[in-house]
Design an enzyme around this catalytic site. Structure first.
Site, short mmCIF file in Angstrom:
data_model
loop_
_atom_site.label_atom_id
_atom_site.label_comp_id
_atom_site.label_asym_id
_atom_site.label_seq_id
_atom_site.Cartn_x
_atom_site.Cartn_y
_atom_site.Cartn_z
N GLY A 174 0.95 -1.21 -0.04
CA GLY A 174 -0.11 -0.08 0.00
C GLY A 174 0.98 1.08 0.24
CE LYS A 208 -0.05 4.38 7.68
NZ LYS A 208 -1.19 4.73 8.29
CG ASP A 238 -8.84 9.98 4.35
OD1 ASP A 238 -9.89 10.01 3.58
OD2 ASP A 238 -7.57 9.61 4.03
#
Ligand SMILES: *[C@@H]1O[C@H](CO)[C@@H](O)[C@H](O)[C@H]1NC(C)=O
Ligand SMILES: *[C@@H]1O[C@H](CO)[C@@H](O)[C@H](O)[C@H]1NC(C)=O
Ligand SMILES: *[C@@H]1O[C@H](CO)[C@@H](O)[C@H](O)[C@H]1NC(C)=O
Ligand SMILES: *[C@@H]1O[C@H](CO)[C@@H](O)[C@H](O)[C@H]1NC(C)=O
Ligand SMILES: *[C@@H]1O[C@H](CO)[C@@H](O)[C@H](O)[C@H]1NC(C)=O
Ligand SMILES: *[C@@H]1O[C@H](CO)[C@@H](O)[C@H](O)[C@H]1NC(C)=O
Ligand SMILES: *[C@@H]1O[C@H](CO)[C@@H](O)[C@H](O)[C@H]1NC(C)=O
Ligand SMILES: *[C@@H]1O[C@H](CO)[C@@H](O)[C@H](O)[C@H]1NC(C)=O
Length: 792
Positions: free
Chosen positions: A513, A533, A627
């Site tokens: 991602g 991440k 978001d």
């Protein structure tokens, strides 16, 4: 013992005549004043033939058991013992005193054991039958070990009514165990479990159910074991078909596992490799111990949380995720190898659990809930969402919930329909081990954290220092913890080193991602897939962002939120570790693969709403996501929706109603108030959720430039037009499942329209949305979303 030789001369004569007669027993005479001392040399008194010995058997470093054993067999096989519950110390002494008392005393002179005698002893003798006797002046036996059996019977031994055998505790621990074999006063011959450690009987797992007087349990010298009436007729044959006593040693024992077995051992050395084996394939009772015991109190045939299997021989096992408390004492049962599910509603961890299936296995009785006419997935869900439920049994549309400790566990190979669903923690690494003592510290830290994240910059600084001081104290209070297993104080977060994560991701090889400020990599840690991440090395802001993210996410635990596992904070290296979601993002699922089923979409809509509701109202520090979009909803193995990416999360104090800030979020999903000088509230997430819901209903993006019709390009407009014109079926096109469920399609569409109202105050909150989705509350007909007035 009907045949007692009373005169030494007669005895010799008799022996000369019948040298091989099994009844011929020579007395070895241990006279008054004889004694034996417990020493390393295993001192003993042998029987004349040497087949048996009476003496001290050493156990452990300083324990001695006064016992009788087979003396010609290399492996020590004890057939009787005096003091299994109370071992004697070294230098203890068994003595036949000059005044005819037989007693075992410790080195201090304290009595450990002595037989109950009616009269004074003249001599003691170890007989070749394995019987140890104490006799008086008249050669009458005052006491026989055959009359006081422990767990073993030998050929020639008889048990009268009220006589009993008690199993030993384990194979090598001779203290009293958990099973009894009794010839009761009423004539019934019974195997019982006990209320261990007490001797009183609990559950009868084998009985003859024949009653009368003068019954006996007989092990005759031809190797038959049976219950007999006084007139000689046999009530119950327990063991026959044994090989000849001439060639084999024999014994029958109530073993520590509760089975009464008849064993033989070849006498002549070299004939076979010596070992005890069953006298014949069926010479044990009960035939299947696992099926016999069904206790309302007690653990059953095996220990608690274990299960019993019978493949010719009884054995105990632990279910997956459990292990024996003591592998040398399996009757102690099994323990859970993982931290149990939390019942704390503020920290639901249902998503961390899964089931392991075991066919043909059951723990009968003790279900605390039962459901009929349900399917397996219902049963799984019912157990999963219940923190008390450890195991669910599913059989033919019925579902039973079991809680710990489990009892009466057994495998039934003929039960092909039933299965046990064992609830286990998915991630059995130490990542989530929880120290209950931390609870108080944890709440304190959360309080500090939530204040920190919602106050001025100056206060932030002050409080940041405070947090680190607290954290420092925790990390130094537990010096034993090494770097790799360091938890962030008060949370189940692991502090990884950069090196660990570099290894886990194979050098950040597989990117899964990419966002504006972070890249996500796939990794493997302790056999578990993880998502790492990496925050891109950009402006200083990311530092603050990082801290906010870690502290906020670390405290959230919900089935519909992606779980944070840990982080790495080494200077420029700022990484966050999540559980890995195999099925990727909702965006891929919805827009790029084949259209998911309506049922799946409904589940995702519900899951996402639940996750958001939790963020808004249920977690300790309320969070605005800011978001919400299909890219930020991930799907786990079972396509459960999990909200991720709290990178833009802004924590709110509960009493804070609004806050203005720079625009966050993603075009197409952001609420109009971002562009106006209006306070940003939880309702921005509601707006984004409304868009997402529309996308779920229609399986298309909110903006579709390739749309056939210009008026279909903007999903919101098109959806409202369809709704207004009553052409709902256009939205779902040829989706058969949805067409069959138009009532729900309409309801969800109306909810979506309410969510995207221009005026935030007209939008429902997540709680109301959930109630409407779940059908608890009727949905009113919405007006044009762009109008600033309510339709009411
Ligand atoms: C055994 O010992 C007692 C006492 O010393 C004695 O009277 C008796 O004759 C002995 N018996 C045998 C069989 O040796
Ligand atoms: C059992 O009963 C028989 C016959 O009544 C008797 O001779 C024997 O001593 C008894 N045995 C025990 C252990 O009581
Ligand atoms: C045997 O088991 C009992 C019961 O658990 C225990 O108290 C005792 O210490 C054990 N004995 C040995 C020698 O291990
Ligand atoms: C032992 O019992 C069996 C079965 O009743 C019988 O056939 C056998 O003769 C007995 N043996 C002796 C030595 O009494
Ligand atoms: C012994 O007694 C039982 C019951 O009284 C009877 O059924 C059986 O036939 C008797 N057996 C003999 C050998 O007398
Ligand atoms: C199981 O039952 C539930 C509720 O009764 C139902 O919603 C679901 O579709 C069923 N699942 C399967 C696989 O049949
Ligand atoms: C084993 O399973 C079969 C088939 O379901 C059942 O009939 C039988 O009663 C079970 N046995 C035990 C001891 O549970
Ligand atoms: C638990 O971890 C061990 C080793 O890490 C692994 O072999 C085992 O399969 C895991 N068990 C479960 C139920 O995940």
């Amino acid at each position: 013992m009907g045949f007692v030789q009373q005169h030494p001369l007669f005895l010799s004569f008799f022996l000369a005549l019948l040298p091989f007669s099994t009844v011929a027993q020579t007395y070895r005479n241990f006279s008054l004043g004889s004694s034996l001392t417990a020493q390393e040399d295993n001192s003993f008194w042998p029987s004349p033939s040497g087949d048996f010995a009476f003496g001290f058997h050493k156990i452990g470093s300083d324990g001695f058991l006064l016992a009788i054993w087979f003396n010609k067999i290399p492996e020590r096989t004890i057939v009787w013992s005096a003091n299994g519950d109370n071992l004697a110390a070294k230098e203890s002494k068994i003595e036949l005193t000059s005044n005819g008392v037989f007693t075992l005393k410790d080195p201090g002179g304290e009595e450990i054991w002595s037989p109950a005698l009616a009269g004074s002893v003249a001599y003691a003798a170890m007989l070749d039958s394995g019987n140890f006797v104490l006799a008086g002046q008249d050669y009458q036996h005052l006491w026989e070990s055959f009359d006081q059996p422990t767990d073993t019977l030998l050929p020639g031994q008889v048990i009268n009514q009220t006589g009993r055998l008690v199993s030993r505790y384990t194979e090598t621990n001779y203290s009293r165990g958990r099973f009894l074999f009794i010839l009761q006063g009423d004539g019934n011959l019974v195997l019982y479990t006990t209320h261990f450690p007490l001797d009183d009987v609990n559950f009868a797992y084998w009985t003859t159910q024949i009653f009368g007087q003068d019954f006996a349990l007989v092990f005759n010298i031809s190797g038959y074991i049976f219950a007999r009436r006084s007139n000689g007729s046999i009530i119950n044959m327990i063991s026959s078909d044994a090989p000849s006593s001439q060639d084999f040693y024999q014994r029958a024992i109530l073993e520590y596992d509760g089975v009464f077995r008849h064993y033989v051992y070849p006498k002549s050395p070299g004939s076979t490799i010596g070992s005890w084996s069953l006298a014949s394939p069926g010479s044990f009772i009960p035939s299947n111990m696992c099926f016999r015991i069904l206790e309302t109190t007690g653990s059953g045939a095996c220990g608690f949380n274990s299960y019993c299997r019978h493949d010719g021989r009884k054995s105990c096992h632990c279910p997956p995720g459990y292990s024996f408390i003591d592998p040398n004492d399996v009757m102690k049962g099994c323990k859970q190898d993982f931290a149990p599910q939390s019942c704390d509603e503020a920290y639901p961890d249902t998503h961390l659990f899964d089931f392991h299936e075991m066919q043909n296995t059951d723990w009968p009785l003790h279900d605390y809930e039962q459901f009929k006419s349900v399917n397996e997935s219902w049963c799984r869900q019912a157990c999963l969402s219940d923190c008390f439920c450890a195991v669910a049994i599913f059989r033919g549309g019925e579902c039973w919930k079991k809680k710990l400790p489990l009892s009466n566990g057994r495998v039934n190979n003929t039960d092909t329909e039933g299965k046990a669903l064992i609830k286990i923690r998915k991630d059995n690494s130490t990542l989530k081990s929880e120290d209950p003592n931390k609870k108080n510290d944890q709440s304190r830290l959360i309080m500090i954290g939530s204040v920190l994240l919602s106050s001025s910059a100056f206060l932030n600084l002050v409080l940041l220092v405070a947090v680190f001081l607290v954290a420092y104290r925790f990390s130094h209070r537990k010096p034993k913890m090494n770097q790799t297993s360091q938890f962030m104080a008060g949370m189940n977060l692991r502090n990884f080193t950069y090196e660990e994560l570099r290894k886990a991701t194979n050098g950040f090889k597989e990117e899964v991602g990419h966002g504006s400020y972070a890249t996500v990599y796939k990794g493997i840690l302790l056999d578990n897939l993880i998502a790492v991440k990496r925050l891109n090395n950009m402006v200083k802001e990311s530092d603050k962002e990082f801290k906010a993210e870690v502290t906020a996410i670390g405290r959230t635990h919900h089935r519909n939120l992606v779980q944070l596992l840990g982080f790495c904070d080494e200077g420029e290296h700022k990484l966050i570790v999540y559980e890995y979601m195999r099925n990727g993002s909702l965006a891929n699922f919805l827009f790029e693969s084949n259209r998911p089923s309506w049922y799946q979409r409904v589940q995702i809509a519900l899951g996402t709403a639940r996750g958001l509701f939790y963020l808004h109202e249920e977690c300790s520090s309320r969070i605005i996501h800011c978001d919400i979009k299909p890219q930020n909803v991930l799907l786990d193995d079972s396509y459960t929706a999990k909200i991720c990416d709290f990178g833009l999360a802004k924590l709110m104090k509960t009493d804070q109603t609004g806050t203005t800030t720079a625009i966050r979020g993603t075009k197409g999903y952001v609420a109009p108030e971002w562009f106006r000088s209006m306070p940003v509230t939880f309702k921005v997430d509601v707006y984004s959720y409304g868009i997402l819901l529309l996308e779920l209903i229609c399986c298309r993006r909110s903006f579709d430039l390739k749309a056939e019709n210009e008026n279909q390009m903007v999903l919101v407009d098109w959806a409202f037009d369809c709704f207004k014109d009553g052409k709902l079926s256009m939205l779902v096109e040829d989706d058969k499942e949805a067409l069959d469920d138009m009532k729900r399609v309409e309801k969800y569409l109306m909810i979506a329209i309410w969510c995207i109202k221009e005026d935030p105050s007209l939008r429902p909150n997540m709680k109301q949305i959930l109630q409407m989705l779940e059908g608890d509350v009727e949905v009113e007909c919405p007006s044009d979303p762009y109008s600033f007035t309510s339709s009411l």
